[in-house]
Design an enzyme around this catalytic site. Structure first.
Site, PDB file in Angstrom:
ATOM      1  N   ARG A  52      52.249  65.189  27.348  1.00  0.00           N
ATOM      2  CA  ARG A  52      53.752  64.145  27.371  1.00  0.00           C
ATOM      3  C   ARG A  52      53.988  64.590  29.149  1.00  0.00           C
ATOM      4  O   ARG A  52      53.547  65.144  30.414  1.00  0.00           O
ATOM      5  CB  ARG A  52      54.611  64.524  26.598  1.00  0.00           C
ATOM      6  CG  ARG A  52      54.994  65.804  26.691  1.00  0.00           C
ATOM      7  CD  ARG A  52      54.737  66.736  27.214  1.00  0.00           C
ATOM      8  NE  ARG A  52      56.318  66.644  28.208  1.00  0.00           N
ATOM      9  CZ  ARG A  52      56.494  67.292  29.357  1.00  0.00           C
ATOM     10  NH1 ARG A  52      56.059  67.689  30.243  1.00  0.00           N
ATOM     11  NH2 ARG A  52      58.137  66.628  29.075  1.00  0.00           N
ATOM     12  N   GLY A  53      54.963  63.100  29.507  1.00  0.00           N
ATOM     13  CA  GLY A  53      54.809  63.119  31.178  1.00  0.00           C
ATOM     14  C   GLY A  53      54.625  62.133  31.686  1.00  0.00           C
ATOM     15  O   GLY A  53      53.678  62.150  31.086  1.00  0.00           O
ATOM     16  N   ALA A  54      56.015  61.072  32.894  1.00  0.00           N
ATOM     17  CA  ALA A  54      54.973  59.802  32.515  1.00  0.00           C
ATOM     18  C   ALA A  54      53.512  60.001  33.436  1.00  0.00           C
ATOM     19  O   ALA A  54      52.535  59.064  33.138  1.00  0.00           O
ATOM     20  CB  ALA A  54      55.934  59.293  33.692  1.00  0.00           C
ATOM     21  N   ARG A  95      52.449  55.668  23.760  1.00  0.00           N
ATOM     22  CA  ARG A  95      54.160  55.532  24.023  1.00  0.00           C
ATOM     23  C   ARG A  95      55.139  54.312  24.881  1.00  0.00           C
ATOM     24  O   ARG A  95      54.238  53.819  25.308  1.00  0.00           O
ATOM     25  CB  ARG A  95      54.315  57.055  24.184  1.00  0.00           C
ATOM     26  CG  ARG A  95      53.749  57.944  23.718  1.00  0.00           C
ATOM     27  CD  ARG A  95      54.399  59.430  23.808  1.00  0.00           C
ATOM     28  NE  ARG A  95      55.894  59.592  24.396  1.00  0.00           N
ATOM     29  CZ  ARG A  95      57.018  60.717  24.509  1.00  0.00           C
ATOM     30  NH1 ARG A  95      56.274  61.392  25.533  1.00  0.00           N
ATOM     31  NH2 ARG A  95      58.335  60.666  24.384  1.00  0.00           N
ATOM     32  N   GLN A 198      62.006  70.485  25.469  1.00  0.00           N
ATOM     33  CA  GLN A 198      60.977  70.841  26.989  1.00  0.00           C
ATOM     34  C   GLN A 198      61.019  72.121  28.253  1.00  0.00           C
ATOM     35  O   GLN A 198      60.920  72.286  28.544  1.00  0.00           O
ATOM     36  CB  GLN A 198      61.058  68.933  27.472  1.00  0.00           C
ATOM     37  CG  GLN A 198      59.783  67.749  26.555  1.00  0.00           C
ATOM     38  CD  GLN A 198      60.824  67.310  25.963  1.00  0.00           C
ATOM     39  OE1 GLN A 198      61.394  67.659  25.177  1.00  0.00           O
ATOM     40  NE2 GLN A 198      60.479  66.102  25.531  1.00  0.00           N
ATOM     41  N   ASP A 239      61.060  58.118  33.974  1.00  0.00           N
ATOM     42  CA  ASP A 239      59.259  57.268  33.097  1.00  0.00           C
ATOM     43  C   ASP A 239      59.647  56.074  32.953  1.00  0.00           C
ATOM     44  O   ASP A 239      58.842  55.576  33.445  1.00  0.00           O
ATOM     45  CB  ASP A 239      60.408  57.851  31.869  1.00  0.00           C
ATOM     46  CG  ASP A 239      59.696  59.250  31.035  1.00  0.00           C
ATOM     47  OD1 ASP A 239      60.653  60.297  31.035  1.00  0.00           O
ATOM     48  OD2 ASP A 239      58.929  59.135  30.851  1.00  0.00           O
ATOM     49  N   ASN A 249      65.044  58.137  32.298  1.00  0.00           N
ATOM     50  CA  ASN A 249      64.258  59.446  31.804  1.00  0.00           C
ATOM     51  C   ASN A 249      64.983  60.044  30.407  1.00  0.00           C
ATOM     52  O   ASN A 249      66.245  59.378  29.702  1.00  0.00           O
ATOM     53  CB  ASN A 249      65.106  60.236  32.756  1.00  0.00           C
ATOM     54  CG  ASN A 249      64.542  61.878  33.185  1.00  0.00           C
ATOM     55  OD1 ASN A 249      62.917  61.637  33.056  1.00  0.00           O
ATOM     56  ND2 ASN A 249      65.242  62.669  33.152  1.00  0.00           N
ATOM     57  N   LYS A 250      64.679  61.105  30.378  1.00  0.00           N
ATOM     58  CA  LYS A 250      64.826  62.137  28.402  1.00  0.00           C
ATOM     59  C   LYS A 250      65.922  61.514  28.339  1.00  0.00           C
ATOM     60  O   LYS A 250      66.870  62.016  29.236  1.00  0.00           O
ATOM     61  CB  LYS A 250      64.108  63.039  28.952  1.00  0.00           C
ATOM     62  CG  LYS A 250      64.573  64.406  27.924  1.00  0.00           C
ATOM     63  CD  LYS A 250      63.681  63.909  26.588  1.00  0.00           C
ATOM     64  CE  LYS A 250      62.724  63.734  27.228  1.00  0.00           C
ATOM     65  NZ  LYS A 250      61.640  62.630  25.657  1.00  0.00           N
TER      66      LYS A 250
HETATM   67  O1  MRU Z   1      58.716  62.931  25.921  1.00  0.00           O
HETATM   68  P1  MRU Z   1      58.676  63.222  27.243  1.00  0.00           P
HETATM   69  O2  MRU Z   1      58.058  64.127  27.671  1.00  0.00           O
HETATM   70  O3  MRU Z   1      57.221  62.357  27.821  1.00  0.00           O
HETATM   71  O4  MRU Z   1      59.330  62.870  28.348  1.00  0.00           O
HETATM   72  C1  MRU Z   1      59.555  63.306  29.610  1.00  0.00           C
HETATM   73  C2  MRU Z   1      60.523  63.346  30.663  1.00  0.00           C
HETATM   74  O5  MRU Z   1      61.635  62.026  30.199  1.00  0.00           O
HETATM   75  C3  MRU Z   1      60.298  63.003  31.943  1.00  0.00           C
HETATM   76  O6  MRU Z   1      60.983  63.881  32.662  1.00  0.00           O
HETATM   77  C4  MRU Z   1      59.442  62.130  33.037  1.00  0.00           C
HETATM   78  O7  MRU Z   1      58.282  61.490  32.105  1.00  0.00           O
HETATM   79  C5  MRU Z   1      59.448  63.067  34.345  1.00  0.00           C
HETATM   80  S1  MRU Z   1      57.775  63.607  34.613  1.00  0.00           S
HETATM   81  C6  MRU Z   1      57.569  63.632  36.099  1.00  0.00           C
END
Ligand code: MRU
Length: 348
Positions: A52-54, A95, A198, A239, A249-250
């Site tokens: 996970r993470g963009a 996703r 996270q 993201d 973002n999250k």
């Molecule tokens: O749902 P996730 O864990 O994929 O969400 C991740 C985030 O929101 C991060 O802050 C974002 O992807 C930036 S990662 C460098």
């Protein structure tokens, strides 16, 4: 200490013709790597948040295309180009919010369009390039962001925008690592980041691995932390960033930005240009993933809410550009982002 001392964690690897992912669902209790040789299994791994993470999602999808090409060319050296369309579709469906996924798939598709012979070597080189570019972008953004942080201070971060979420040292955590190495950050507060945790499970783990002092807080404590003057900056990843600088973002990031502005705390967003979506005018147009209710109704597999109650679980929110003090990309720094400033930065 140099940044090399803080660049020890990887979550995505190409190894012996296969893709290896550190299973982030199991951290911090178990460090288990899974190996993939099948593109549809990679799509499922993205959906189920093994990775996970963009930026990490984008890199993984690119390697997923390599696996798809291997499979489809073996299946039919004549029809592989039409067969692989299904794999692109399944990877794209994994996703919806992180635009790095679609950016990486588009990049692989453009390359693939010009190939008629066995595509695997060329596609693998492109996936490795996407991966290497992200590692370099992390380091560059880290330096640019760290320069903005004035003096020894504590910072607050949300979710995990670290090595686990990228190819390299991380976006927000890249800035934090480099600023810590330079003596500009002396303490990190990490939001636990309900419901997937996270912050508690991943960011805290990364900081502990690197011996960077970290304190975990519940999201609800962030406003009080700011009011008491305990942090000077909030540093987060993204993201998807719209053309006007609105930032997805999250979930919970928007509250932090609102609270930061109210308390005079600076708000920094760190993301590579692969996260910037210039085709989307403003944040309202960004697709926001809604995840299963069970993530909110349960904790570590145990139901915490009474039977009969429902939950709403948007995984991301959008912070309006006017609450963002600075966006840091590998192409430069955009203070008080606007459409014009974002377009100038993207031109490089
Ligand atoms: O749902 P996730 O864990 O994929 O969400 C991740 C985030 O929101 C991060 O802050 C974002 O992807 C930036 S990662 C460098």
């Amino acid at each position: 200490m140099s940044i090399q001392s803080y660049d020890n964690i990887r979550a995505v690897e190409w190894h012996d013709g296969g893709l290896r992912l550190l299973d982030q669902r199991l951290l911090p209790h178990l460090e288990q790597w899974l190996t993939f040789s099948d593109a549809l299994a990679v799509a499922r791994a993205i959906r189920d948040m093994v990775v996970r993470g963009a930026p990490a999602i984008g890199i993984t999808a690119a390697y997923g295309v390599v696996l798809a090409a291997q499979q489809r060319y073996e299946e039919s050296s004549e029809h592989w180009k039409s067969l692989i369309e299904e794999d692109f579709k399944r990877l794209a469906e994994s996703r919806p919010t992180a635009v790095n996924l679609f950016w990486a798939l588009d990049r692989m598709k453009i390359l693939l369009a010009g190939i008629d012979a066995n595509p695997v070597v060329s596609l693998l080189a492109e996936a490795k390039l996407i991966h290497a570019e992200d590692i370099a972008a992390n380091l560059h953004m880290g330096k640019l962001g760290a320069e903005l942080i004035g003096g020894p201070c504590a910072v607050l971060t949300h979710c995990n925008a670290g090595a686990l979420a990228t190819g390299g040292v991380g976006t927000a955590l890249g800035v934090i690592r480099i600023a810590y190495a330079a003596g500009k950050v002396n303490h990190v507060f990490a939001d636990e980041t309900r419901p997937w945790l996270q912050g508690a499970r991943l960011t805290a783990w990364e900081m502990v691995q690197d011996n960077i002092p970290v304190t975990l807080i519940a999201e609800g404590a962030a406003a009080t932390l700011m009011k008491q003057g305990k942090v000077k900056w909030v540093v987060v990843g993204s993201d998807r960033i719209a053309a006007n600088g609105d930032v997805a973002n999250k979930i919970g990031t928007y509250s932090l930005a609102t609270n930061a502005r109210h308390h005079g705390v600076k708000f920094m967003v760190v993301a590579p240009t692969s996260t910037v979506d210039m085709t989307i005018a403003c944040g309202d147009k960004i697709p926001i993933e809604e995840r299963p209710q069970a993530e909110v109704l349960s904790l570590a597999g145990t139901r915490i809410a009474p039977d009969g109650v429902h939950a709403w679980n948007p995984s991301f929110d959008v912070t309006p550009a006017d609450l963002v003090d600075v966006i840091v990309t590998e192409k430069g720094v955009v203070e008080a982002p606007t459409v014009v400033k974002m377009a100038e930065m993207m031109k490089g």
